[in-house]
Design a protein around this motif. Structure first.
Motif, PDB file in Angstrom:
ATOM      1  N   LEU A 284       0.768   7.985  11.753  1.00 14.78           N
ATOM      2  CA  LEU A 284       0.629   9.342  11.217  1.00 14.78           C
ATOM      3  C   LEU A 284      -0.071   9.341   9.857  1.00 14.78           C
ATOM      4  O   LEU A 284      -0.954  10.166   9.595  1.00 14.78           O
ATOM      5  CB  LEU A 284       2.005  10.000  11.100  1.00 14.78           C
ATOM      6  CG  LEU A 284       2.694  10.361  12.424  1.00 14.78           C
ATOM      7  CD1 LEU A 284       4.117  10.859  12.169  1.00 14.78           C
ATOM      8  CD2 LEU A 284       1.888  11.433  13.169  1.00 14.78           C
ATOM      9  N   LEU A 285       0.318   8.401   9.005  1.00 16.67           N
ATOM     10  CA  LEU A 285      -0.313   8.317   7.692  1.00 16.67           C
ATOM     11  C   LEU A 285      -1.771   7.868   7.809  1.00 16.67           C
ATOM     12  O   LEU A 285      -2.627   8.324   7.037  1.00 16.67           O
ATOM     13  CB  LEU A 285       0.469   7.362   6.795  1.00 16.67           C
ATOM     14  CG  LEU A 285       1.865   7.843   6.389  1.00 16.67           C
ATOM     15  CD1 LEU A 285       2.593   6.775   5.582  1.00 16.67           C
ATOM     16  CD2 LEU A 285       1.782   9.139   5.574  1.00 16.67           C
ATOM     17  N   SER A 286      -2.056   7.005   8.770  1.00 16.87           N
ATOM     18  CA  SER A 286      -3.443   6.603   9.020  1.00 16.87           C
ATOM     19  C   SER A 286      -4.268   7.806   9.457  1.00 16.87           C
ATOM     20  O   SER A 286      -5.408   7.994   8.994  1.00 16.87           O
ATOM     21  CB  SER A 286      -3.497   5.516  10.103  1.00 16.87           C
ATOM     22  OG  SER A 286      -2.846   4.348   9.683  1.00 16.87           O
ATOM     23  N   ALA A 287      -3.699   8.619  10.360  1.00 19.48           N
ATOM     24  CA  ALA A 287      -4.408   9.816  10.817  1.00 19.48           C
ATOM     25  C   ALA A 287      -4.619  10.803   9.671  1.00 19.48           C
ATOM     26  O   ALA A 287      -5.678  11.432   9.561  1.00 19.48           O
ATOM     27  CB  ALA A 287      -3.632  10.476  11.955  1.00 19.48           C
ATOM     28  N   LEU A 288      -3.607  10.934   8.796  1.00 19.59           N
ATOM     29  CA  LEU A 288      -3.737  11.832   7.642  1.00 19.59           C
ATOM     30  C   LEU A 288      -4.837  11.337   6.707  1.00 19.59           C
ATOM     31  O   LEU A 288      -5.669  12.133   6.231  1.00 19.59           O
ATOM     32  CB  LEU A 288      -2.406  11.915   6.902  1.00 19.59           C
ATOM     33  CG  LEU A 288      -2.389  12.790   5.632  1.00 19.59           C
ATOM     34  CD1 LEU A 288      -2.754  14.236   5.980  1.00 19.59           C
ATOM     35  CD2 LEU A 288      -1.026  12.724   4.950  1.00 19.59           C
TER      36      LEU A 288
END
Length: 313
Positions: A284-288
């Motif tokens: 999720l943080l990578s996508a953000l």
């Protein structure tokens, strides 16, 4: 003489064992490298069906076949030699190039998000009264898009076997390239024909078969819409993840280490599910991160195009 023959047999056996070990190495490395490229493959499979949307059903599979052949050419005739040359003469360039590809994926993902929310108009499909010209244009556009995604797949695979012998690297890239092409375009071929399969089932005598067929036909528009969303998320996740890993490989503690610490801290709260939760938080943080980087790149590009009087595409 017998001793000489036995020595020859021993040598042949040794060579055979070495070859078998090399094949095992290639197989194991290919499996590991392919798993790391899975996110790009999801995006590739999600992007490709749009190229046959609206075309004659009888030409869907032939067009997908042409795109698949173009994809193999991209991987084996263009990307493979360049990748091996880089490994041999400029291995330091692999991580920066991988990050450039990751930034491009972030940009493409952010572009799709902007399109979803009306940030700018989506690219129009090619229009032509000549079916042969339309098909040629469609295939050419798909193969160009595939070149970027294939380069990313092959670079991810190469990065995972950068320390292996050159022959193993070449074997892994060939195996990964062919396997991914078969997986992606096989899945795409099945997807684009599911509505036709549903229509055939809807004409059968069995009430259950007809119901399943009608359900397939009704479900396919939603499936393709979902694939578009999944592809966008995959691009942002993979692109952001490549940037995270790349910055860490280049010796930068931020943002990779804070993301890793946060993911582990949140995962630790969930006990047995710690691994899955940590992975999810990292994704999720990578996508953000991918959305932020891609959004900045998209805004800068469109502003530059307007500044030079060309307008956003």
């Amino acid at each position: 003489m017998p001793s000489g023959l036995m020595a020859l047999i021993d040598d042949v056996a040794s060579i055979a064992k070495l070859a078998a070990a090399s094949i095992d190495d290639v197989g194991a490395a290919s499996s590991k490298a392919a798993s790391k490229a899975a996110g790009v493959v999801v995006d590739d499979a999600a992007v490709t069906p749009k190229y046959v949307t609206g075309l004659s059903p009888s030409r869907e599979l032939p067009i997908i076949g042409q795109i698949a052949v173009g994809s193999i050419r991209n991987k084996l005739l263009l990307i493979l030699p360049v990748a091996l040359l880089l490994t041999a003469f400029a291995p330091w360039a692999i991580t920066p190039l991988l990050m450039c590809g990751g930034a491009y994926l972030c940009f493409e993902g952010a572009e799709k998000v902007l399109e979803m929310f009306g940030g700018h108009e989506a690219e129009e499909a090619p229009v032509s009264d000549d079916p042969a010209h339309l098909e040629k244009t469609t295939v050419a556009g798909a193969v160009r898009t595939d070149l970027i995604l294939s380069a990313e797949i092959m670079t991810i695979a190469l990065a995972d076997v950068a320390d292996a012998p050159l022959a193993t690297q070449a074997g892994v890239l060939i195996v990964v390239g062919l396997a991914m092409t078969v997986a992606v375009y096989g899945a795409v071929g099945l997807l684009v024909k599911l509505d036709d399969i549903g229509l055939h089932m809807a004409e059968r005598a069995s009430r259950t078969t007809r119901a399943v067929g009608r359900g397939l036909v009704k479900a396919m528009p939603g499936v393709f819409s979902s694939l578009s969303v999944i592809g966008t998320v995959a691009m942002l996740w993979v692109g952001g993840g490549i940037l995270l890993h790349g910055t860490h490989t280049l010796g930068l503690a931020w943002p990779a280490e804070p993301v890793e610490h946060l993911a582990h801290a949140v995962g630790a709260v969930f006990g047995p599910l710690a691994g899955a939760i940590s992975w999810t938080i990292t994704a999720l943080l990578s996508a953000l991160l991918g959305l932020i980087v891609g959004g900045v790149l998209a805004v800068l590009l469109h502003q530059a195009l307007r500044l030079f009087g060309r307008g956003a595409h």
